[in-house]
Design a protein around this motif. Structure first.
Motif, PDB file in Angstrom:
ATOM      1  N   GLU A 175       0.814  -1.235   0.000  1.00 39.82           N
ATOM      2  CA  GLU A 175       0.000   0.000   0.000  1.00 39.82           C
ATOM      3  C   GLU A 175       0.842   1.277   0.000  1.00 39.82           C
ATOM      4  O   GLU A 175       0.293   2.373  -0.012  1.00 39.82           O
ATOM      5  CB  GLU A 175      -0.921   0.016   1.221  1.00 39.82           C
ATOM      6  N   PHE A 176       2.161   1.131   0.068  1.00 42.72           N
ATOM      7  CA  PHE A 176       3.013   2.318   0.191  1.00 42.72           C
ATOM      8  C   PHE A 176       3.541   2.775  -1.173  1.00 42.72           C
ATOM      9  O   PHE A 176       4.027   1.970  -1.958  1.00 42.72           O
ATOM     10  CB  PHE A 176       4.205   2.025   1.115  1.00 42.72           C
ATOM     11  N   MET A 177       3.434   4.069  -1.403  1.00 46.17           N
ATOM     12  CA  MET A 177       3.972   4.654  -2.626  1.00 46.17           C
ATOM     13  C   MET A 177       5.124   5.559  -2.195  1.00 46.17           C
ATOM     14  O   MET A 177       4.909   6.547  -1.485  1.00 46.17           O
ATOM     15  CB  MET A 177       2.873   5.466  -3.301  1.00 46.17           C
ATOM     16  N   LEU A 230       5.834   0.437   7.910  1.00 44.81           N
ATOM     17  CA  LEU A 230       6.940   0.499   6.955  1.00 44.81           C
ATOM     18  C   LEU A 230       8.193   0.834   7.757  1.00 44.81           C
ATOM     19  O   LEU A 230       8.281   1.900   8.362  1.00 44.81           O
ATOM     20  CB  LEU A 230       6.693   1.575   5.898  1.00 44.81           C
ATOM     21  N   LEU A 231       9.126  -0.117   7.766  1.00 48.79           N
ATOM     22  CA  LEU A 231      10.366   0.070   8.521  1.00 48.79           C
ATOM     23  C   LEU A 231      11.543  -0.268   7.610  1.00 48.79           C
ATOM     24  O   LEU A 231      11.396  -1.030   6.655  1.00 48.79           O
ATOM     25  CB  LEU A 231      10.373  -0.838   9.758  1.00 48.79           C
ATOM     26  N   THR A 236       3.163   8.104   0.440  1.00 49.26           N
ATOM     27  CA  THR A 236       1.707   8.003   0.633  1.00 49.26           C
ATOM     28  C   THR A 236       1.301   6.554   0.878  1.00 49.26           C
ATOM     29  O   THR A 236       1.947   5.626   0.394  1.00 49.26           O
ATOM     30  CB  THR A 236       0.930   8.561  -0.579  1.00 49.26           C
ATOM     31  N   ILE A 237       0.241   6.397   1.647  1.00 49.33           N
ATOM     32  CA  ILE A 237      -0.277   5.072   1.987  1.00 49.33           C
ATOM     33  C   ILE A 237      -1.699   5.003   1.448  1.00 49.33           C
ATOM     34  O   ILE A 237      -2.555   5.805   1.849  1.00 49.33           O
ATOM     35  CB  ILE A 237      -0.271   4.837   3.511  1.00 49.33           C
ATOM     36  N   CYS A 293      -3.234   8.361   3.248  1.00 47.78           N
ATOM     37  CA  CYS A 293      -2.522   9.102   4.276  1.00 47.78           C
ATOM     38  C   CYS A 293      -1.116   9.382   3.754  1.00 47.78           C
ATOM     39  O   CYS A 293      -0.634   8.693   2.864  1.00 47.78           O
ATOM     40  CB  CYS A 293      -2.422   8.285   5.572  1.00 47.78           C
ATOM     41  N   SER A 294      -0.478  10.374   4.333  1.00 45.53           N
ATOM     42  CA  SER A 294       0.883  10.653   3.885  1.00 45.53           C
ATOM     43  C   SER A 294       1.798  10.796   5.088  1.00 45.53           C
ATOM     44  O   SER A 294       1.356  11.096   6.198  1.00 45.53           O
ATOM     45  CB  SER A 294       0.921  11.907   3.017  1.00 45.53           C
TER      46      SER A 294
END
Ligand SMILES: *[C@@H]1O[C@H](CO)[C@@H](O)[C@H](O)[C@H]1NC(C)=O
Ligand SMILES: *[C@@H]1O[C@H](CO)[C@@H](O)[C@H](O)[C@H]1NC(C)=O
Ligand SMILES: *[C@@H]1O[C@H](CO)[C@@H](O)[C@H](O)[C@H]1NC(C)=O
Ligand SMILES: *[C@@H]1O[C@H](CO)[C@@H](O)[C@H](O)[C@H]1NC(C)=O
Length: 309
Positions: A86-88, A131-132, A157-158, A194-195
Motif C-alpha cells: 500500500e506504500f507509494m 513500513l520500517l 503516501t499510503i 494518508c501521507s
C-alpha cells in the motif's frame, strides 16, 4: 517515627516500580517489530533488488502479513518505489545512518492491530500498516535497529484499499505511530490516502462515540476480542493495584500523622494537667490556712488576698 521516615523510601520504590511498568508497556509493539524483521528477512532466498517478497509469520501471529524488499539506497533516493504493497515511495527518500543497501519491511497487522496499537477513544477503520527500514548487509541478522528514513521531497503516501465506512458525521483521520509508539494525527490526503515523511505505523481511525467502545474492523469469529479484553483486564489490574497501593500509603501516612498528633495532644494535656495540679497545690500551700479545699476553687484565694484596686 520509623514508619514516617521510611515513607519517602517507600514512595521511591513505588515510583521506580511504576516507571518500570510503563517502560514494559511500550515493548509489545517493538518486540513485534523485531520478530517481524526476522520473519520478513527469512523471505529472502537469493533476493533480487526492488522485488517484494512475502514472508510467513508464525501461527501465533496469524492474521499479520509481512513482506520485504531489498534496495540499493541510491536507487531508493533516485527512483523511489512506485508501489510497495500500500506504500507509494516517491523520489528523494533517504536513510540515516547511510547504508549501501537496505531492506524495507512491510507489516499489515490485520486483526491484531488493536492488540499492538491500542488507541483509546478511537476506532480503526483500517488495519495498522507498518513500513520500517533496516541495513541489508547481513540478511541473517536479527534484532537489527531500524534505520531512520525521511522523505526529503514529496511525502510517502499510503493507499488503504478497504476503509470501513465511518459513522455519519464522524471525521476520519490518519494516525501515525512513531517508533516510540507515540500517536500523531493528521487529516486524510484523500478518501483513503494518508501521507508521511517518516517510517512507522499507519492507519485510518475515527473518534469513537464515548463511552461505548466501538467494535474493531473485521473481527474473526473467535480469538481477537477476548485477547484484547485480557490485555485490557491486565492493564486495569495493574492500574488498580497501583492506585490501591497509593491510597493505602496515603491512608497509612494520615494514620501515622494522626497518631503522632494524638500522642502530642495527650502529652500536652498531661502537662497542662500537671501544671494545673501544681498551681492548685501551690495555691493551697499559699492560702493553706484560709482555704484548705482550694483544689476546686483555685482563683478565690488569690482574689481575696491579692486583689489590688
Ligand atoms: C550475520 O548475522 C548472524 C546472526 O546474528 C551472524 O551469526 C553472522 O555471523 C552474521 N554474518 C556476518 C557476515 O556478519
Ligand atoms: C533479541 O534481543 C533480546 C534482548 O535484547 C533477546 O531476548 C532476544 O532473544 C533476541 N532475539 C533474537 C532472535 O536474537
Ligand atoms: C505531530 O503533528 C504535528 C502536526 O502535523 C507536528 O507539528 C508535530 O511535530 C508532530 N509530532 C511529532 C511527535 O512528530
Ligand atoms: C486473525 O485472523 C486470522 C485469519 O485471518 C485467524 O487465523 C486468527 O486466529 C485471528 N487472530 C486473532 C487473534 O483474532
Amino acid at each position: 517515627m520509623g514508619l514516617l521516615r521510611s515513607l519517602p523510601m517507600l514512595l521511591v520504590v513505588l515510583l521506580i516500580w511504576i516507571s518500570h511498568l510503563k517502560a514494559q508497556s511500550t515493548s509489545p509493539a517493538r518486540a513485534l517489530d523485531a520478530l517481524l524483521q526476522d520473519y520478513a528477512f527469512k523471505a529472502f532466498v537469493r533476493p533480487k533488488t526492488g522485488i517484494p517478497y512475502d514472508g510467513i509469520v508464525p501461527s501465533n501471529l496469524a492474521g499479520i502479513k509481512i513482506a520485504a524488499m531489498r534496495l540499493r539506497s541510491g536507487s531508493l533516493k533516485k527512483r523511489g518505489v512506485p508501489m510497495f504493497k500500500e506504500f507509494m515511495i516517491p523520489t528523494g527518500v533517504v536513510e540515516s545512518p547511510y547504508v549501501e543497501r537496505l531492506v524495507l519491511v512491510y507489516q499489515n497487522l490485520g486483526n491484531l492491530s488493536m492488540k499492538y496499537y491500542p488507541l483509546a477513544g478511537y476506532t480503526y477503520l483500517t488495519p495498522v500498516l507498518g513500513l520500517l527500514a533496516y541495513d541489508a548487509s547481513n540478511l541473517s541478522a536479527t534484532n537489527l535497529t531500524e534505520l531512520y528514513i525521511r522523505a526529503s521531497g514529496e511525502p510517502i503516501t499510503i493507499h488503504f484499499p478497504d476503509v470501513q465506512s465511518s459513522p455519519a458525521g464522524a471525521n476520519a483521520k490518519c494516525v501515525w505511530f512513531d517508533l516510540n509508539g507515540l500517536a500523531n494525527f493528521s487529516s486524510l490526503a484523500s478518501g483513503n490516502v494518508c501521507s508521511t515523511f517518516e517510517q512507522g505505523h499507519f492507519a485510518i481511525v475515527v473518534e469513537s462515540f464515548a463511552p461505548a467502545p466501538a467494535p474493531v474492523f473485521p473481527t474473526p469469529p473467535s480469538g481477537g476480542a477476548p485477547n484484547a479484553k485480557k490485555t485490557n483486564k491486565k492493564v486495569w489490574i495493574i492500574v488498580g493495584s497501583v492506585l490501591g497501593g497509593l491510597l493505602l500509603l496515603v491512608l497509612l501516612s494520615i494514620l501515622v500523622l494522626w497518631a503522632q498528633k494524638y500522642k502530642q495532644r495527650k502529652k500536652m494535656q498531661q502537662m497542662e494537667k500537671a501544671a494545673e495540679l501544681g498551681e492548685a497545690l501551690y495555691m493551697t500551700s499559699v492560702g493553706e490556712t484560709k482555704a484548705p479545699a482550694a483544689m476546686v476553687t483555685r482563683t478565690q484565694p488569690t482574689l481575696e488576698n491579692e486583689y489590688v484596686p
